[in-house]
Design a protein around this motif. Sequence first.
Motif, PDB file in Angstrom:
ATOM      1  N   VAL A  28      70.558  34.855  78.032  1.00 14.01           N
ATOM      2  CA  VAL A  28      69.868  33.567  78.049  1.00 14.01           C
ATOM      3  C   VAL A  28      68.443  33.725  78.563  1.00 14.01           C
ATOM      4  CG1 VAL A  28      69.922  31.248  79.044  1.00 14.01           C
ATOM      5  CG2 VAL A  28      72.040  32.342  78.320  1.00 14.01           C
ATOM      6  N   TYR A  29      68.233  34.618  79.526  1.00 13.23           N
ATOM      7  CA  TYR A  29      66.889  34.816  80.062  1.00 13.23           C
ATOM      8  C   TYR A  29      65.918  35.304  78.983  1.00 13.23           C
ATOM      9  CZ  TYR A  29      68.184  39.772  80.365  1.00 13.23           C
ATOM     10  OH  TYR A  29      68.581  41.046  80.066  1.00 13.23           O
ATOM     11  N   ALA A  30      66.398  36.103  78.030  1.00  9.96           N
ATOM     12  CA  ALA A  30      65.540  36.577  76.950  1.00  9.96           C
ATOM     13  C   ALA A  30      65.167  35.440  76.009  1.00  9.96           C
ATOM     14  CB  ALA A  30      66.222  37.706  76.185  1.00  9.96           C
ATOM     15  N   VAL A  31      66.108  34.557  75.750  1.00  8.00           N
ATOM     16  CA  VAL A  31      65.813  33.371  74.942  1.00  8.00           C
ATOM     17  C   VAL A  31      64.773  32.518  75.659  1.00  8.00           C
ATOM     18  CG1 VAL A  31      66.767  31.252  73.971  1.00  8.00           C
ATOM     19  CG2 VAL A  31      68.076  33.373  73.844  1.00  8.00           C
ATOM     20  N   ASN A  32      64.914  32.369  76.971  1.00  4.71           N
ATOM     21  CA  ASN A  32      63.944  31.592  77.747  1.00  4.71           C
ATOM     22  C   ASN A  32      62.547  32.192  77.686  1.00  4.71           C
ATOM     23  OD1 ASN A  32      65.849  29.710  78.530  1.00  4.71           O
ATOM     24  ND2 ASN A  32      66.334  30.760  80.436  1.00  4.71           N
ATOM     25  N   VAL A  33      62.444  33.514  77.785  1.00  8.89           N
ATOM     26  CA  VAL A  33      61.139  34.176  77.681  1.00  8.89           C
ATOM     27  C   VAL A  33      60.525  33.915  76.310  1.00  8.89           C
ATOM     28  CG1 VAL A  33      59.954  36.415  77.577  1.00  8.89           C
ATOM     29  CG2 VAL A  33      61.579  35.952  79.411  1.00  8.89           C
ATOM     30  N   ALA A  34      61.308  34.089  75.267  1.00 12.45           N
ATOM     31  CA  ALA A  34      60.804  33.880  73.906  1.00 12.45           C
ATOM     32  C   ALA A  34      60.343  32.436  73.703  1.00 12.45           C
ATOM     33  CB  ALA A  34      61.876  34.246  72.884  1.00 12.45           C
ATOM     34  N   MET A  35      61.131  31.489  74.173  1.00 17.68           N
ATOM     35  CA  MET A  35      60.772  30.085  73.998  1.00 17.68           C
ATOM     36  C   MET A  35      59.547  29.713  74.831  1.00 17.68           C
ATOM     37  SD  MET A  35      64.564  28.365  73.781  1.00 17.68           S
ATOM     38  CE  MET A  35      63.934  26.717  73.780  1.00 17.68           C
ATOM     39  N   LYS A  36      59.480  30.213  76.052  1.00 17.49           N
ATOM     40  CA  LYS A  36      58.339  29.915  76.923  1.00 17.49           C
ATOM     41  C   LYS A  36      57.035  30.414  76.313  1.00 17.49           C
ATOM     42  CE  LYS A  36      56.348  30.977  81.403  1.00 17.49           C
ATOM     43  NZ  LYS A  36      56.405  31.843  82.554  1.00 17.49           N
ATOM     44  N   ARG A  38      56.592  31.001  73.111  1.00 11.66           N
ATOM     45  CA  ARG A  38      56.515  30.581  71.712  1.00 11.66           C
ATOM     46  C   ARG A  38      56.553  31.774  70.745  1.00 11.66           C
ATOM     47  NH1 ARG A  38      54.569  25.013  71.035  1.00 11.66           N
ATOM     48  NH2 ARG A  38      54.331  24.169  73.110  1.00 11.66           N
ATOM     49  N   ILE A  39      57.462  32.697  71.027  1.00 13.91           N
ATOM     50  CA  ILE A  39      57.671  33.866  70.185  1.00 13.91           C
ATOM     51  C   ILE A  39      58.890  33.587  69.311  1.00 13.91           C
ATOM     52  CG2 ILE A  39      58.243  36.326  70.156  1.00 13.91           C
ATOM     53  CD1 ILE A  39      56.906  36.496  72.938  1.00 13.91           C
ATOM     54  N   SER A  40      58.757  33.847  68.037  1.00 13.96           N
ATOM     55  CA  SER A  40      59.907  33.701  67.142  1.00 13.96           C
ATOM     56  C   SER A  40      60.994  34.680  67.572  1.00 13.96           C
ATOM     57  CB  SER A  40      59.503  33.996  65.700  1.00 13.96           C
ATOM     58  OG  SER A  40      58.545  33.069  65.276  1.00 13.96           O
ATOM     59  N   PHE A  41      62.254  34.240  67.468  1.00 11.27           N
ATOM     60  CA  PHE A  41      63.343  35.128  67.846  1.00 11.27           C
ATOM     61  C   PHE A  41      64.557  34.873  66.968  1.00 11.27           C
ATOM     62  CE2 PHE A  41      63.943  31.330  70.373  1.00 11.27           C
ATOM     63  CZ  PHE A  41      65.309  31.129  70.389  1.00 11.27           C
ATOM     64  N   VAL A  42      65.389  35.892  66.863  1.00  9.77           N
ATOM     65  CA  VAL A  42      66.685  35.774  66.196  1.00  9.77           C
ATOM     66  C   VAL A  42      67.744  36.189  67.198  1.00  9.77           C
ATOM     67  CG1 VAL A  42      65.832  36.148  63.857  1.00  9.77           C
ATOM     68  CG2 VAL A  42      66.521  38.100  65.221  1.00  9.77           C
ATOM     69  N   LEU A  43      68.898  35.552  67.101  1.00  7.79           N
ATOM     70  CA  LEU A  43      70.007  35.895  67.983  1.00  7.79           C
ATOM     71  C   LEU A  43      70.912  36.904  67.292  1.00  7.79           C
ATOM     72  CD1 LEU A  43      70.934  32.402  69.425  1.00  7.79           C
ATOM     73  CD2 LEU A  43      69.665  34.232  70.534  1.00  7.79           C
ATOM     74  N   SER A  44      71.339  37.885  68.041  1.00 11.90           N
ATOM     75  CA  SER A  44      72.201  38.930  67.518  1.00 11.90           C
ATOM     76  C   SER A  44      73.542  38.889  68.237  1.00 11.90           C
ATOM     77  CB  SER A  44      71.534  40.288  67.750  1.00 11.90           C
ATOM     78  OG  SER A  44      72.411  41.334  67.439  1.00 11.90           O
ATOM     79  N   ALA A  45      74.602  39.114  67.495  1.00 12.78           N
ATOM     80  CA  ALA A  45      75.940  39.274  68.065  1.00 12.78           C
ATOM     81  C   ALA A  45      76.371  40.702  67.743  1.00 12.78           C
ATOM     82  CB  ALA A  45      76.903  38.264  67.475  1.00 12.78           C
TER      83      ALA A  45
END
Length: 53
Positions: A28-36, A38-45
Amino acid sequence: MRTKEYFALNADVERIRPALMVVVFETVYAVNVAMKRRISFVLSAPYPSRRRC
């Protein structure tokens, strides 16, 4: 939130300045960094889900 990991990743992102981040869905912290930032991101499972469709 995992503060230590968040600040370490945030520092790396500041240095590298990626255009896209591939984030493991459990970090979740990586998603927060990306959103803060404004970096595009994809989630991986990286492993199969135990749920059946």
